[in-house]
Design an enzyme around this catalytic site. Sequence first.
Site, PDB file in Angstrom:
ATOM      1  N   HIS A  47      -8.841   3.947  -2.088  1.00 46.50           N
ATOM      2  CA  HIS A  47      -7.485   3.479  -1.798  1.00 46.50           C
ATOM      3  C   HIS A  47      -6.951   2.670  -2.982  1.00 46.50           C
ATOM      4  O   HIS A  47      -6.971   1.435  -2.975  1.00 46.50           O
ATOM      5  CB  HIS A  47      -7.534   2.628  -0.534  1.00 46.50           C
ATOM      6  CG  HIS A  47      -6.217   2.112  -0.056  1.00 46.50           C
ATOM      7  ND1 HIS A  47      -4.998   2.622  -0.466  1.00 46.50           N
ATOM      8  CD2 HIS A  47      -5.918   1.102   0.832  1.00 46.50           C
ATOM      9  CE1 HIS A  47      -4.022   1.959   0.137  1.00 46.50           C
ATOM     10  NE2 HIS A  47      -4.554   1.037   0.914  1.00 46.50           N
ATOM     11  N   CYS A  68       0.812  -1.219   0.000  1.00 46.94           N
ATOM     12  CA  CYS A  68       0.000   0.000   0.000  1.00 46.94           C
ATOM     13  C   CYS A  68       0.843   1.266   0.000  1.00 46.94           C
ATOM     14  O   CYS A  68       0.387   2.321  -0.437  1.00 46.94           O
ATOM     15  CB  CYS A  68      -0.946   0.019   1.198  1.00 46.94           C
ATOM     16  SG  CYS A  68      -2.142  -1.333   1.213  1.00 46.94           S
ATOM     17  N   CYS A 128      -0.113   2.142   6.680  1.00 41.34           N
ATOM     18  CA  CYS A 128       0.220   0.740   6.930  1.00 41.34           C
ATOM     19  C   CYS A 128       0.401   0.016   5.596  1.00 41.34           C
ATOM     20  O   CYS A 128      -0.137   0.429   4.562  1.00 41.34           O
ATOM     21  CB  CYS A 128      -0.869   0.079   7.764  1.00 41.34           C
ATOM     22  SG  CYS A 128      -2.535   0.174   7.069  1.00 41.34           S
TER      23      CYS A 128
END
Length: 388
Positions: A344, A89, A374
Amino acid sequence: MRDAVIVDAVRTAVGKRGGSLSKLHSASLSAHVLKALAARTGLDPALVDDVIWGCASGVGMQAGCIGRASVLAAGWPESVPGLTVDRQCGSSQQAVHQAAAGVVSGQYDVAVAGGVEIMSAVPLGTTRLDGRCGEPFGPDVWDRYDGVRFHQGMGAQMIADEYGLTRSEMDQHALDSHARAARAVDEGRFKDQIAPVTVTGEDGTTTVLDTDEGIRRGSTLETLAGLRPAFGEGGSITAGNASQVSDGAGALLVTTSAFARAQGWTPLARVHTAVVAGTDPVTMLKGPVPATAKALKRSGLSLDDIGVYEINEAFASVTLCWLRETGADPARMNPLGGAMALGHPIGGSGARIMTTLVHHMRDNGIRYGLQSMCEGGGMANATVLELL
């Protein structure tokens, strides 16, 4: 002494799953923000020493070094190389870190950092190929963790349970994110950072995407309470209090103050501090807590010195955990909404968030901003930006 500054940052609006960007090629969407960045700054692409591009699912149309493909799709000179970074991510936040390190060390004078993910076409988990090429991590890792397979959703649920976060508390956190994002759109806060994308449909009609598609207006706690738990019966993590599957791209121009002056550019911010941290890969998502502590220690700043925090809303439990552990002011966190509302797009999220952060700092005269997110496998990047 060389430094690293961000001259400009631009992103697409984030498309929802199956939405306006879902039929585009990842290289084409990347090329769109590369060309927009050059047009906005007057950048001669031939000056770029490297394009460092984040992408978390390097298969299908995102395989073969999407960083290099993006350069070629943008029509930039063949002399401009491209690199693909995968820190899950945090891939495009890591891309900015590598660009900054490159210009500070003298390996680069000019770098472009960013990333892309079209999750509609390349779904999360596609890289595993149903085990046909073996499984990630392998038996030595599984033995170390007593056979537990790492799973972000289960990690988010573990964090919620550990901190006693209730379903209603997390749902309210999600509603607040959507409300902040909707207000930001209504007030035109994203207008200067978004490069609108013109999309041609199969019937030849064109539409322009200039607004993030995932924002839900008018949702209620009652509506969210009706959603089923996503990770086991009795769980509290749902689609409503988690980040959205999304499509998008973003790009940032990174150079030194001296090179910027020579080109007549006025930078937005300096990359003050850039760190990465590791944490337990089973709960996985607590990384922003130690990453924040590491960034503050290395920068010599306190949390009170930071005027705005962009902490990625992978799940409501992640940002609520971060607030609990740091004691940070909730009003300073994700003031324009986060990933639960804006989306996202995994490998492109770091660039999206940093673009939003640096423009918000400029618009409000905020000296220091912090970004952390994270990442799969139990990691997190943290970046402190300083307004110039």
